[in-house]
Design a protein around this motif. Structure first.
Motif, mmCIF file in Angstrom:
data_model
loop_
_atom_site.group_PDB
_atom_site.id
_atom_site.type_symbol
_atom_site.label_atom_id
_atom_site.label_comp_id
_atom_site.label_asym_id
_atom_site.label_seq_id
_atom_site.Cartn_x
_atom_site.Cartn_y
_atom_site.Cartn_z
ATOM 1 N N SER A 21 -2.027 -12.796 -25.131
ATOM 2 C CA SER A 21 -1.421 -12.535 -23.831
ATOM 3 C C SER A 21 -0.781 -11.157 -23.856
ATOM 4 C CB SER A 21 -0.375 -13.589 -23.509
ATOM 5 O OG SER A 21 0.747 -13.426 -24.338
ATOM 6 N N GLU A 22 -0.090 -10.838 -22.786
ATOM 7 C CA GLU A 22 0.584 -9.553 -22.730
ATOM 8 C C GLU A 22 1.960 -9.639 -23.386
ATOM 9 O OE1 GLU A 22 0.604 -7.560 -19.009
ATOM 10 O OE2 GLU A 22 -1.495 -8.034 -18.636
ATOM 11 N N TRP A 23 2.119 -8.882 -24.436
ATOM 12 C CA TRP A 23 3.396 -8.766 -25.121
ATOM 13 C C TRP A 23 4.022 -7.452 -24.677
ATOM 14 C CZ3 TRP A 23 4.411 -11.117 -30.432
ATOM 15 C CH2 TRP A 23 3.692 -12.308 -30.582
ATOM 16 N N ILE A 24 5.336 -7.375 -24.725
ATOM 17 C CA ILE A 24 5.991 -6.122 -24.395
ATOM 18 C C ILE A 24 6.503 -5.462 -25.662
ATOM 19 C CG2 ILE A 24 6.633 -6.794 -22.042
ATOM 20 C CD1 ILE A 24 9.519 -7.194 -23.132
ATOM 21 N N HIS A 137 19.917 -1.909 -33.157
ATOM 22 C CA HIS A 137 19.458 -1.889 -31.762
ATOM 23 C C HIS A 137 18.216 -1.021 -31.575
ATOM 24 C CE1 HIS A 137 23.198 -3.335 -29.322
ATOM 25 N NE2 HIS A 137 22.646 -4.292 -30.039
ATOM 26 N N ALA A 138 18.060 0.010 -32.385
ATOM 27 C CA ALA A 138 16.926 0.927 -32.249
ATOM 28 C C ALA A 138 15.623 0.352 -32.802
ATOM 29 C CB ALA A 138 17.247 2.246 -32.943
ATOM 30 N N ARG A 139 15.710 -0.720 -33.548
ATOM 31 C CA ARG A 139 14.519 -1.323 -34.175
ATOM 32 C C ARG A 139 13.511 -1.739 -33.112
ATOM 33 N NH1 ARG A 139 13.708 -3.967 -39.267
ATOM 34 N NH2 ARG A 139 11.449 -3.977 -39.386
ATOM 35 N N ARG A 140 12.271 -1.229 -33.207
ATOM 36 C CA ARG A 140 11.215 -1.538 -32.241
ATOM 37 C C ARG A 140 10.582 -2.885 -32.577
ATOM 38 N NH1 ARG A 140 11.047 1.648 -28.444
ATOM 39 N NH2 ARG A 140 9.038 0.986 -27.664
ATOM 40 N N ILE A 141 10.310 -3.663 -31.534
ATOM 41 C CA ILE A 141 9.713 -4.988 -31.692
ATOM 42 C C ILE A 141 8.695 -5.231 -30.578
ATOM 43 C CG2 ILE A 141 11.647 -6.073 -32.906
ATOM 44 C CD1 ILE A 141 12.621 -7.111 -30.179
ATOM 45 N N ARG A 142 7.871 -6.244 -30.771
ATOM 46 C CA ARG A 142 6.936 -6.706 -29.739
ATOM 47 C C ARG A 142 7.317 -8.137 -29.401
ATOM 48 N NH1 ARG A 142 1.898 -4.488 -33.026
ATOM 49 N NH2 ARG A 142 2.100 -2.303 -32.465
ATOM 50 N N ILE A 143 7.392 -8.404 -28.106
ATOM 51 C CA ILE A 143 7.867 -9.701 -27.625
ATOM 52 C C ILE A 143 6.831 -10.348 -26.710
ATOM 53 C CG2 ILE A 143 9.678 -10.860 -26.297
ATOM 54 C CD1 ILE A 143 10.639 -9.645 -28.940
ATOM 55 N N PRO A 144 6.507 -11.620 -26.950
ATOM 56 C CA PRO A 144 5.588 -12.315 -26.045
ATOM 57 C C PRO A 144 6.327 -12.823 -24.810
ATOM 58 C CG PRO A 144 6.242 -13.792 -27.803
ATOM 59 C CD PRO A 144 6.888 -12.452 -28.098
ATOM 60 N N PRO A 145 5.584 -13.220 -23.790
ATOM 61 C CA PRO A 145 6.222 -13.850 -22.631
ATOM 62 C C PRO A 145 6.975 -15.114 -23.057
ATOM 63 C CG PRO A 145 3.947 -13.275 -22.140
ATOM 64 C CD PRO A 145 4.141 -13.067 -23.620
ATOM 65 N N LEU A 146 7.929 -15.523 -22.242
ATOM 66 C CA LEU A 146 8.798 -16.651 -22.566
ATOM 67 C C LEU A 146 8.038 -17.930 -22.953
ATOM 68 C CD1 LEU A 146 11.707 -17.508 -22.916
ATOM 69 C CD2 LEU A 146 11.805 -17.980 -20.460
ATOM 70 N N PRO A 147 6.984 -18.334 -22.249
ATOM 71 C CA PRO A 147 6.276 -19.560 -22.674
ATOM 72 C C PRO A 147 5.729 -19.456 -24.103
ATOM 73 C CG PRO A 147 5.629 -18.979 -20.443
ATOM 74 C CD PRO A 147 6.451 -17.824 -20.970
ATOM 75 N N GLU A 148 5.235 -18.269 -24.483
ATOM 76 C CA GLU A 148 4.745 -18.096 -25.855
ATOM 77 C C GLU A 148 5.890 -18.074 -26.857
ATOM 78 O OE1 GLU A 148 1.421 -15.425 -26.861
ATOM 79 O OE2 GLU A 148 1.311 -15.116 -24.683
#
Length: 165
Positions: A21-24, A137-148
């Protein structure tokens, strides 16, 4: 800026292969900002039902909470980067950061994510180990949509339960 789960995030929206899916892509500071715990003298940590958290876990009880509902506690001084989940309202003392529950993220997913980021290796002080909030706070991450997020957290919780059994 993108709109995600009723909130604006100043980040790029990307589709990552094999993630379904689309992660941010964002930062810890934007996804789950750390708040400073509050001082609570030791003599006041002896009564009540509310857990009091220090950097290394529960260190006492109190009769009122600083944070309502579930939340995450991160060691800021001493036991740097340790991550604890409180399923109930709690009081984080001043040697900790905390993350309150939010509508745009799953608290259990956030807890598991934070355990993977190596905050224990981000000691910024020399005499007493310390975690620098701006660096975290500066640490970059990838987050899935809430259901995932919820599905991932359920699977990891199930594995944790099996390991503990």
């Amino acid at each position: 800026m993108i709109w995600f789960q009723n909130k604006f995030f100043p980040c790029e929206r990307k589709r990552y292969r094999n993630m379904g899916s689309e992660w941010i892509e964002t930062t810890i500071g934007k996804f789950c900002p750390f708040h400073y715990g509050k001082r609570l003298p030791k003599k006041e940590r002896e009564s009540g039902q509310v857990p009091v958290f220090g950097s290394n876990g529960i260190i006492g009880k109190h009769n009122k909470s600083l944070v309502n509902g579930p939340g995450i506690i991160i060691g800021r001084k001493g036991t740097v980067g340790s991550v604890h989940l409180s399923p109930v309202s709690f009081w984080p003392i001043d040697t900790t950061f905390y993350i309150a529950n939010g509508k745009s993220r799953d608290i259990h997913f956030t807890y598991y994510l934070l355990q993977t980021l190596g905050f224990d290796q981000m000691n910024a002080d020399s005499a007493v180990p310390g975690l620098n909030r701006e660096a975290a706070h500066a640490r970059r991450i990838r987050i899935p949509p809430l259901p995932e997020q919820r599905a991932i957290a359920q699977n990891l919780s199930r594995v944790d339960s099996e390991i503990q059994a």
